[in-house]
Design a protein around this motif. Structure first.
Motif, PDB file in Angstrom:
ATOM      1  N   VAL B 146       0.926  -1.167   0.252  1.00  0.00           N
ATOM      2  CA  VAL B 146       0.029   0.000  -0.029  1.00  0.00           C
ATOM      3  C   VAL B 146       0.952   1.133   0.252  1.00  0.00           C
ATOM      4  N   ARG B 147       2.005   1.292   0.799  1.00  0.00           N
ATOM      5  CA  ARG B 147       2.769   2.550   0.789  1.00  0.00           C
ATOM      6  C   ARG B 147       3.323   3.049  -0.751  1.00  0.00           C
ATOM      7  N   ASP B 148       3.362   2.031  -1.709  1.00  0.00           N
ATOM      8  CA  ASP B 148       3.582   2.504  -3.135  1.00  0.00           C
ATOM      9  C   ASP B 148       2.560   2.945  -3.760  1.00  0.00           C
ATOM     10  N   LEU B 149       1.361   3.171  -3.294  1.00  0.00           N
ATOM     11  CA  LEU B 149       0.205   3.790  -4.152  1.00  0.00           C
ATOM     12  C   LEU B 149       0.005   5.088  -3.836  1.00  0.00           C
ATOM     13  N   SER B 150      -0.692   5.795  -5.008  1.00  0.00           N
ATOM     14  CA  SER B 150      -1.218   7.185  -4.779  1.00  0.00           C
ATOM     15  C   SER B 150      -2.121   7.303  -3.581  1.00  0.00           C
ATOM     16  N   GLY B 151      -2.394   8.703  -3.683  1.00  0.00           N
ATOM     17  CA  GLY B 151      -3.484   8.885  -2.409  1.00  0.00           C
ATOM     18  C   GLY B 151      -4.799   8.486  -3.084  1.00  0.00           C
ATOM     19  N   GLY B 152      -5.267   8.556  -4.384  1.00  0.00           N
ATOM     20  CA  GLY B 152      -6.329   8.002  -4.898  1.00  0.00           C
ATOM     21  C   GLY B 152      -6.429   6.437  -4.898  1.00  0.00           C
ATOM     22  N   GLN B 153      -5.496   5.982  -5.116  1.00  0.00           N
ATOM     23  CA  GLN B 153      -5.350   4.437  -5.326  1.00  0.00           C
ATOM     24  C   GLN B 153      -5.766   4.068  -3.682  1.00  0.00           C
ATOM     25  N   LYS B 154      -4.944   4.688  -2.618  1.00  0.00           N
ATOM     26  CA  LYS B 154      -5.296   4.267  -1.479  1.00  0.00           C
ATOM     27  C   LYS B 154      -6.756   4.337  -0.928  1.00  0.00           C
ATOM     28  N   GLN B 155      -7.339   5.355  -1.426  1.00  0.00           N
ATOM     29  CA  GLN B 155      -8.536   5.583  -0.799  1.00  0.00           C
ATOM     30  C   GLN B 155      -9.571   4.569  -1.551  1.00  0.00           C
ATOM     31  N   ARG B 156      -9.204   4.203  -2.668  1.00  0.00           N
ATOM     32  CA  ARG B 156      -9.788   3.082  -3.477  1.00  0.00           C
ATOM     33  C   ARG B 156      -9.613   1.715  -2.807  1.00  0.00           C
ATOM     34  N   VAL B 157      -8.653   1.482  -2.211  1.00  0.00           N
ATOM     35  CA  VAL B 157      -8.457   0.140  -1.331  1.00  0.00           C
ATOM     36  C   VAL B 157      -9.287   0.397  -0.313  1.00  0.00           C
ATOM     37  N   ALA B 158      -9.348   1.710   0.417  1.00  0.00           N
ATOM     38  CA  ALA B 158     -10.176   1.654   1.794  1.00  0.00           C
ATOM     39  C   ALA B 158     -11.842   1.448   1.430  1.00  0.00           C
ATOM     40  N   ILE B 159     -12.126   1.881   0.116  1.00  0.00           N
ATOM     41  CA  ILE B 159     -13.519   1.515  -0.277  1.00  0.00           C
ATOM     42  C   ILE B 159     -13.654   0.402  -0.400  1.00  0.00           C
ATOM     43  N   ALA B 160     -12.830  -0.319  -1.423  1.00  0.00           N
ATOM     44  CA  ALA B 160     -12.635  -1.985  -1.616  1.00  0.00           C
ATOM     45  C   ALA B 160     -13.176  -2.734  -0.137  1.00  0.00           C
ATOM     46  N   ARG B 161     -12.360  -2.130   0.904  1.00  0.00           N
ATOM     47  CA  ARG B 161     -12.325  -2.749   2.186  1.00  0.00           C
ATOM     48  C   ARG B 161     -13.765  -2.847   2.749  1.00  0.00           C
TER      49      ARG B 161
END
Ligand SMILES: Nc1ncnc2c1ncn2[C@@H]1O[C@H](COP(=O)(O)OP(=O)(O)OP(=O)(O)O)[C@@H](O)[C@H]1O
Ligand SMILES: [Mg+2]
Lengths: 259, 254
Positions: B146-161
């Protein structure tokens, strides 16, 4: 202005104190003319100076192997036992919101007080209970490690940012899951480095407690010095230097991988 | 239809004598997209955390999906939280873990303690996590850290969670505040789709008013711990904004 005067007075007082210490120690006459003259001789006796000395030093090897292993064993047992005890206790010493304040205060105060006691003192206290030998050394090292690691682990727990904890809790995670997913990834590098530092430190301590009779190379050194076997003492000190450096090196490499 | 969230006379004070919420009444229907606006310190984050029980309020009641959060024992609270996803301004992901593992955190509430603590999840859960990642447009990144993702990608991960959780409600605490202008819209669209396709109820604290007006179906104005505005986005005119965001009338603000 007042601040300046105060810091000047403080500086002056500090200087007087240091000078006083030096005068008190320096004017004692224990460092005799004889001592000054023969110090060099003693130092030289630690090293092999003839072929016979070398042969003797090499023959010591097998005798020192067992104590050397014992020194390492004491350090390892003490470190691991201390670590296992420190881990649960660190949770009631950390201000993370789940433990009542007074409990934390009591545990923290105890740990801070006990940390002032050097490992050697624990060894002296344990000798009557466990007798002379490696077990005493391991117990003393274990106690000292427990106390210092409990405090350091607690500090690691306190440094954890709450965001990930909230995230795991809000997904329905329970306390063990919160620890494993939200806290462990944050504290693991700290746990690892503090534990390895303590292993490095304990290897030195395991040698030192040997000197008061807790087994291993330290005890051998103490015997050698008492019997004026200077060459034996020199070989033992050389072994300790090599051993400590090997362990420090590997510990450094492991820490680098996980930092 | 029963309310997704029913808040009655909710009050909270972190320190006695310093009320943060002062009697909030709010009823939210399933599928609504509710934007929560208000000055810094108005109590938006606190209100969101009362909904999933991260904060135990000092007074009033908060009934979520038919259960009174404040009176649930901790175990039942956890079961309820599985149905309430939460995403954050700072993402709050596990930076050292993989994208897939972060989504699987949404399955912790459904997994026994011991296997989950050993990072073992069922094959079905892993499939579900990957499926959720595909739905937020992150297929192929499952094994990235996760630390290699952009902010937008991180928030997508959170939504997927939250999707992996099967969340019926999603709480978002300024979820777009750390994102650039275009990415804000991407994330809001994703959330809007959740609401449209899965009837997920959204309660979002927001500082970006135009964004809130574009995506929310209802705007709540929170001022010093009280709701002073509650209407459709169209009603949020300059006058209403000036009132909700009026520092002068906030005691102790400035
Ligand atoms: N854990 C806490 N302990 C004590 N006080 C808190 C805590 N969290 C928030 N507060 C206080 O409660 C008040 C409301 O905070 P809250 O975070 O709910 O506001 P907010 O509307 O989310 O503000 P922002 O827009 O800055 O996020 C603030 O005065 C804050 O200092
Ligand atoms: Mg907030």
């Amino acid at each position: 202005m007042l601040n300046r005067i105060l810091s000047f007075l403080f500086g002056a007082a500090l200087l007087v104190f240091v000078v006083w210490c030096f005068l008190a120690i320096g004017t004692q006459v224990h460092l005799t003319k004889y001592g000054l003259h023969h110090g060099g001789d003693y130092f030289a006796k630690l090293f092999p100076r003839s072929q016979a000395d070398w042969r003797y030093a090499l023959k010591l090897g097998p005798d020192l192997w067992q104590p050397l292993i014992e020194t390492v064993q004491m350090a390892v047992v003490g470190t691991v036992a201390g670590m296992l005890l420190a881990f649960p206790v660190s949770f009631i010493a950390a201000r993370t919101g789940s433990v009542p304040g007074p409990v934390i205060a009591v545990v923290k105060t105890f740990l801070n007080m006990a940390r002032a006691v050097p490992t050697l003192i624990y060894a002296l206290l344990v000798i009557p209970l466990a007798g002379l030998g490696a077990q005493t050394g391991a117990i003393a090292i274990g106690i000292a490690t427990f106390i210092s690691l409990a405090k350091l682990y607690a500090e690691a727990l306190e440094s954890v940012s709450v965001g990930p904890i909230e995230a795991v809790r809000s997904a329905g995670g329970n306390a063990p899951q919160v620890f494993v997913y939200a806290m462990l990834p944050q504290v693991f590098p700290l746990y690892l480095s503090t534990t390895l530092y303590s292993l490095e430190y304990n290897l030195r301590d395991s040698f030192v407690v040997g000197i008061v009779g807790a087994g291993g190379l330290g005890q051998k050194l103490s015997n050698a010095v008492n019997l004026f076997e200077w060459l034996d003492a020199g070989v033992i000190i050389a072994l300790v230097i090599v051993l400590v450096n090997i362990v420090d090196y590997f510990s450094y490499r492991v820490r680098k991988v996980f930092s | 239809m029963p309310n997704a969230i029913a808040i009655e006379n909710l009050t909270h004070a972190y320190k006695p004598g310093v009320p943060v919420l002062r009697g909030v009444n709010l009823h939210i229907q399933p599928g609504e997209i509710v934007g929560l606006i208000g000055l810094s310190g108005a109590g938006k984050s606190t209100l969101l955390r009362c909904v999933n029980g991260l904060v135990q309020q000092t007074g009033g009641s908060c009934t979520v999906l038919g259960q009174a959060v404040e009176s649930l024992p901790e175990g039942s609270k956890r079961l309820l939280r599985r149905r309430i996803g939460m995403i954050f301004q700072e993402f709050n992901l596990m930076e050292r873990l993989t994208v897939r593992k972060n989504v699987l955190i949404g399955r912790l509430g459904y997994t026994a303690t011991i296997p989950s603590c050993l990072h073992r999840f069922s094959a079905a859960d892993v499939r579900l996590a990957d499926d959720c990642l595909a739905q937020v447009g992150l297929a192929g990144l499952e094994m990235r850290r996760v630390r290699d993702l952009s902010g937008g990608q991180k928030q997508r991960v959170a939504i997927a969670r939250t999707m992996a959780q099967g969340a019926e409600i999603v709480l978002a605490d300024e979820a777009t505040a750390n994102l650039d202008v275009l990415t804000k819209d991407d994330i809001m669209e994703l959330l809007q789709n959740l609401s449209r396709e899965k009837k997920v109820t959204l309660l979002l604290s927001m500082h970006d008013l135009p964004l809130a007006k574009r995506y929310c179906t209802r705007i709540i104005g929170l001022k010093s711990g009280r709701i002073t505005f509650d209407a459709a986005p169209d009603a949020l005119d300059d006058e209403a904004i000036a009132d909700v965001l009026d520092r002068a009338s906030v005691p102790g603000a400035g």
